[in-house]
Design an enzyme around this catalytic site. Structure first.
Site, PDB file in Angstrom:
ATOM      1  N   SER A  93       4.995   6.409  -1.229  1.00  0.00           N
ATOM      2  CA  SER A  93       6.249   6.106  -0.534  1.00  0.00           C
ATOM      3  C   SER A  93       6.123   6.379   0.950  1.00  0.00           C
ATOM      4  O   SER A  93       5.446   7.313   1.362  1.00  0.00           O
ATOM      5  CB  SER A  93       7.393   6.949  -1.096  1.00  0.00           C
ATOM      6  OG  SER A  93       8.547   6.743  -0.301  1.00  0.00           O
ATOM      7  N   HIS A 144      12.013   8.533  -7.643  1.00  0.00           N
ATOM      8  CA  HIS A 144      12.163   8.658  -6.185  1.00  0.00           C
ATOM      9  C   HIS A 144      12.975   7.473  -5.661  1.00  0.00           C
ATOM     10  O   HIS A 144      13.916   7.629  -4.885  1.00  0.00           O
ATOM     11  CB  HIS A 144      10.765   8.713  -5.542  1.00  0.00           C
ATOM     12  CG  HIS A 144      10.745   8.442  -4.060  1.00  0.00           C
ATOM     13  ND1 HIS A 144      10.945   7.184  -3.536  1.00  0.00           N
ATOM     14  CD2 HIS A 144      10.553   9.256  -3.005  1.00  0.00           C
ATOM     15  CE1 HIS A 144      10.882   7.239  -2.213  1.00  0.00           C
ATOM     16  NE2 HIS A 144      10.644   8.482  -1.865  1.00  0.00           N
ATOM     17  N   GLU A 146      16.619   7.203  -3.900  1.00  0.00           N
ATOM     18  CA  GLU A 146      16.724   6.454  -2.629  1.00  0.00           C
ATOM     19  C   GLU A 146      17.922   5.476  -2.682  1.00  0.00           C
ATOM     20  O   GLU A 146      18.713   5.405  -1.745  1.00  0.00           O
ATOM     21  CB  GLU A 146      15.402   5.724  -2.434  1.00  0.00           C
ATOM     22  CG  GLU A 146      15.280   4.836  -1.238  1.00  0.00           C
ATOM     23  CD  GLU A 146      13.928   4.102  -1.269  1.00  0.00           C
ATOM     24  OE1 GLU A 146      12.876   4.747  -1.362  1.00  0.00           O
ATOM     25  OE2 GLU A 146      13.939   2.851  -1.221  1.00  0.00           O
TER      26      GLU A 146
HETATM   27  P1  NBP Z   1       2.900  -7.257  -1.624  1.00  0.00           P
HETATM   28  O1  NBP Z   1       3.624  -6.528  -2.677  1.00  0.00           O
HETATM   29  O2  NBP Z   1       3.613  -8.287  -0.858  1.00  0.00           O
HETATM   30  O3  NBP Z   1       1.595  -7.922  -2.304  1.00  0.00           O
HETATM   31  C1  NBP Z   1       0.756  -8.743  -1.567  1.00  0.00           C
HETATM   32  C2  NBP Z   1      -0.680  -8.483  -1.923  1.00  0.00           C
HETATM   33  O4  NBP Z   1      -0.924  -8.768  -3.307  1.00  0.00           O
HETATM   34  C3  NBP Z   1      -1.593  -9.394  -1.131  1.00  0.00           C
HETATM   35  O5  NBP Z   1      -2.743  -8.675  -0.798  1.00  0.00           O
HETATM   36  C4  NBP Z   1      -1.872 -10.512  -2.128  1.00  0.00           C
HETATM   37  O6  NBP Z   1      -3.050 -11.223  -1.881  1.00  0.00           O
HETATM   38  C5  NBP Z   1      -2.014  -9.705  -3.382  1.00  0.00           C
HETATM   39  N1  NBP Z   1      -1.994 -10.535  -4.584  1.00  0.00           N
HETATM   40  C6  NBP Z   1      -0.996 -11.253  -5.139  1.00  0.00           C
HETATM   41 BR1  NBP Z   1       0.682 -11.419  -4.453  1.00  0.00          BR
HETATM   42  N2  NBP Z   1      -1.348 -11.895  -6.248  1.00  0.00           N
HETATM   43  C7  NBP Z   1      -2.648 -11.573  -6.416  1.00  0.00           C
HETATM   44  C8  NBP Z   1      -3.591 -11.934  -7.396  1.00  0.00           C
HETATM   45  N3  NBP Z   1      -3.233 -12.692  -8.436  1.00  0.00           N
HETATM   46  N4  NBP Z   1      -4.837 -11.475  -7.249  1.00  0.00           N
HETATM   47  C9  NBP Z   1      -5.167 -10.717  -6.209  1.00  0.00           C
HETATM   48  N5  NBP Z   1      -4.303 -10.308  -5.249  1.00  0.00           N
HETATM   49  C10 NBP Z   1      -3.058 -10.749  -5.358  1.00  0.00           C
HETATM   50  O7  NBP Z   1       2.197  -6.254  -0.596  1.00  0.00           O
HETATM   51  P2  NBP Z   1       2.722  -4.876   0.034  1.00  0.00           P
HETATM   52  O8  NBP Z   1       4.134  -4.967   0.509  1.00  0.00           O
HETATM   53  O9  NBP Z   1       1.665  -4.438   0.970  1.00  0.00           O
HETATM   54  O10 NBP Z   1       2.740  -3.872  -1.217  1.00  0.00           O
HETATM   55  C11 NBP Z   1       1.589  -3.583  -1.981  1.00  0.00           C
HETATM   56  C12 NBP Z   1       1.994  -2.717  -3.152  1.00  0.00           C
HETATM   57  O11 NBP Z   1       2.551  -1.498  -2.657  1.00  0.00           O
HETATM   58  C13 NBP Z   1       3.083  -3.335  -4.034  1.00  0.00           C
HETATM   59  O12 NBP Z   1       2.848  -3.013  -5.368  1.00  0.00           O
HETATM   60  C14 NBP Z   1       4.357  -2.694  -3.534  1.00  0.00           C
HETATM   61  O13 NBP Z   1       5.364  -2.663  -4.528  1.00  0.00           O
HETATM   62  C15 NBP Z   1       3.851  -1.307  -3.186  1.00  0.00           C
HETATM   63  N6  NBP Z   1       4.643  -0.602  -2.169  1.00  0.00           N
HETATM   64  C16 NBP Z   1       5.161  -1.257  -1.107  1.00  0.00           C
HETATM   65  C17 NBP Z   1       5.892  -0.561  -0.146  1.00  0.00           C
HETATM   66  C18 NBP Z   1       6.443  -1.272   1.050  1.00  0.00           C
HETATM   67  O14 NBP Z   1       7.172  -0.620   1.837  1.00  0.00           O
HETATM   68  N7  NBP Z   1       6.125  -2.538   1.269  1.00  0.00           N
HETATM   69  C19 NBP Z   1       6.055   0.804  -0.268  1.00  0.00           C
HETATM   70  C20 NBP Z   1       5.488   1.456  -1.342  1.00  0.00           C
HETATM   71  C21 NBP Z   1       4.773   0.744  -2.298  1.00  0.00           C
HETATM   72  P3  NBP Z   1      -3.002 -12.567  -1.034  1.00  0.00           P
HETATM   73  O15 NBP Z   1      -3.011 -12.161   0.404  1.00  0.00           O
HETATM   74  O16 NBP Z   1      -4.216 -13.285  -1.444  1.00  0.00           O
HETATM   75  O17 NBP Z   1      -1.753 -13.306  -1.414  1.00  0.00           O
END
Ligand code: NBP
Length: 470
Positions: free
Chosen positions: A128, A185, A189
């Protein structure tokens, strides 16, 4: 040069975590399904850094020092399964796979079992802090194979935020403990954000305050024991002026809150476990109602209510609003910790709630000064059923419950919805009531379904033939 760790997924979170880890002295292999994201990173923010860019998973795996340590930062759900399907066969027994996405804890259990069959060590890692936290130090909540954690502990502990009581990373327990804690968490939130939105609504519609004036109030509140990240950003949001129109930006944002599902999961899990999380649930439903924009617009002309104007002295209303916010925020944490305690017993996580409070002290979205006395409360009594029973929070209840009541009644009187505050009050009033009206519900159940009941005056299980009773 072999990489100390590899990160799969170079979207917002993966990129920032990779940069953070490299800055802490680790060589990081980076891979993304779409090549361009990796190219952009190493040509841009990652230029000159010790990254090993990889453009297929085989090369990525070969670039890692043994035992290999892989962190997945990809979209939760099918994307994570797709990556693991490709990745697992390339690894060797003893390698460590961490899923840092917001995976559902039951998915984590399933993947962990599959990893175990292959001799791999698997960790479901709740992370987080959003983009900023990922870069500068998030809260990290790992769970799963303890032997796996021992191998990655140094990297994770250095990558995490360094809080007032140590690194905001700790092994939380076996199985899906890490993702479960992250899910709750997020539930907390949701509830805190809803409570803050209710304050904003009461100040705006009730007291006709300008965003700048509200920001001043939140700044004052944030200077005290309620101080925390969500209060801090509320103040900053309220001060933000839209450069195009010169108006407060918050007033230009459409009033429909979206959700990615972790609040819903948290509530679903609470229902499944039979634990009490009504304020978190109320916050999830409040978002659902907010999404009914067109229906709300139509209903506004059909279902009249009172004027939202609060015709009382502003200072007194705000003083009580602080008490109401304080107790609602504590209720959100209290319900979340309670859910964690119940889930820990049910699922064998063996969670230390004091350690969870410590991990949440910095880096994460719900970081707050309140977590210091919360941690102490759980250290003094690890089996504390509800935070409000610990001395500091029981005394705050005594001090503020009148303010919470007054605020909820005031809001109801002027027709401003306060689902989080109202549910916190109802929950605590029910919790402190020795005899609730559930006896009547038991009678209903026995009347129409012969579900039986217990009596207060003698042991045993009873059924009454209510139809033939005089
Ligand atoms: P996203 O949740 O938007 O995911 C995008 C990523 O997933 C890209 O690298 C994309 O690759 C990859 N991906 C997908 Br979509 N389908 C795929 C597949 N079939 N094979 C391989 N790669 C694939 O990214 P994020 O916001 O950076 O979050 C990443 C993780 O962290 C998520 O699980 C999210 O819930 C979690 N998270 C996010 C936050 C936040 O604030 N954003 C906070 C805490 C946790 P591509 O570029 O080739 O499409």
């Amino acid at each position: 040069m072999n990489a100390d760790i590899g990160v799969v997924g170079m979207a917002v979170m993966g990129q920032n975590l990779a940069l953070n880890m490299e800055r802490k002295g680790f060589v990081v292999a980076v891979y993304n399904r779409t090549r361009k994201r990796t190219e952009d990173l190493v040509a841009g923010r990652g230029k000159g850094r010790r990254f090993i860019p990889c453009y297929d998973l085989e090369a990525f795996v070969s670039s890692l020092a043994r035992p290999r340590k892989v962190l997945l930062m990809v979209k939760a759900g099918q994307a994570t399964d797709a990556v693991l399907k490709e990745l697992f066969p390339l690894l060797e027994p003893g390698d460590v796979v961490m899923d840092g996405g917001n995976s559902h804890f039951l998915d984590t259990e399933r993947r962990l079992a599959e990893a175990e069959r292959r001799g791999l060590l698997y960790l479901g890692v709740g992370i987080s802090g959003g983009e900023h936290g990922a870069l500068h130090g998030p809260a990290i909540m790992p769970g799963g194979h303890r032997e796996g954690y021992a191998i990655v502990e140094d990297i994770l502990a250095k990558t995490a935020a360094q809080g007032p009581q140590g690194s905001c990373c700790a092994f939380l327990g076996p199985g899906s403990a890490g993702h479960y804690v992250k899910m709750v968490h997020n539930g907390i939130e949701y509830a805190i954000m809803q409570a803050l939105a209710e304050c904003y609504d009461l100040m705006k519609r009730g007291l006709s305050m300008a965003p700048r004036e509200m920001a001043d109030v939140f700044a004052t509140w944030n200077g005290g024991e309620l101080s925390g990240y969500l209060l801090e950003i509320t103040e900053r949001i309220l001060r933000h002026v839209d450069p195009d129109t010169g108006r407060p930006l918050v007033e230009l944002i459409r009033d429909t809150a979206q959700q990615k599902g972790t609040g819903k999961w948290s509530t679903q899990a609470a229902l499944d476990e039979g634990t009490c999380a009504p304020t978190i649930a109320a916050a999830v439903f409040a978002r659902t109602v907010s999404a009914l924009k067109e229906e709300r617009r139509a209903a506004a002309g059909v279902l009249p209510g009172p004027s939202p104007e609060i015709r009382e002295e502003r200072g007194g209303v705000l003083e009580e609003l602080f008490g109401a916010l304080y107790l609602t925020i504590v209720a959100a944490y209290a319900q979340g910790f309670r859910q964690l305690g119940d889930a820990s017993r049910e699922r064998g996580y063996d969670l230390s709630l004091a350690e969870v409070a410590r991990v949440w002290m910095d880096g994460c979205i719900i970081r707050s000064r309140l977590l210091v006395p919360m941690r102490t409360a759980f250290m003094e009594n690890p089996d504390l059923p509800l935070l409000f029973l610990a001395l500091p929070f029981a005394s705050r209840w005594r001090e503020h419950h009148g303010a919470l009541r007054a605020t909820v009644m005031r809001a109801h009187r002027v027709g401003i919805p306060v689902p989080a505050m109202g549910s916190a009050l109802d929950f605590l009033d029910a919790y402190r009531t020795e005899r609730l009206p559930a006896n009547l519900i038991q009678a209903h159940r026995d009347f129409f379904g012969a579900h039986t009941y217990e009596r207060v005056d003698r042991p045993g299980v009873f059924h009454t033939d209510w139809e033939s009773a005089p």
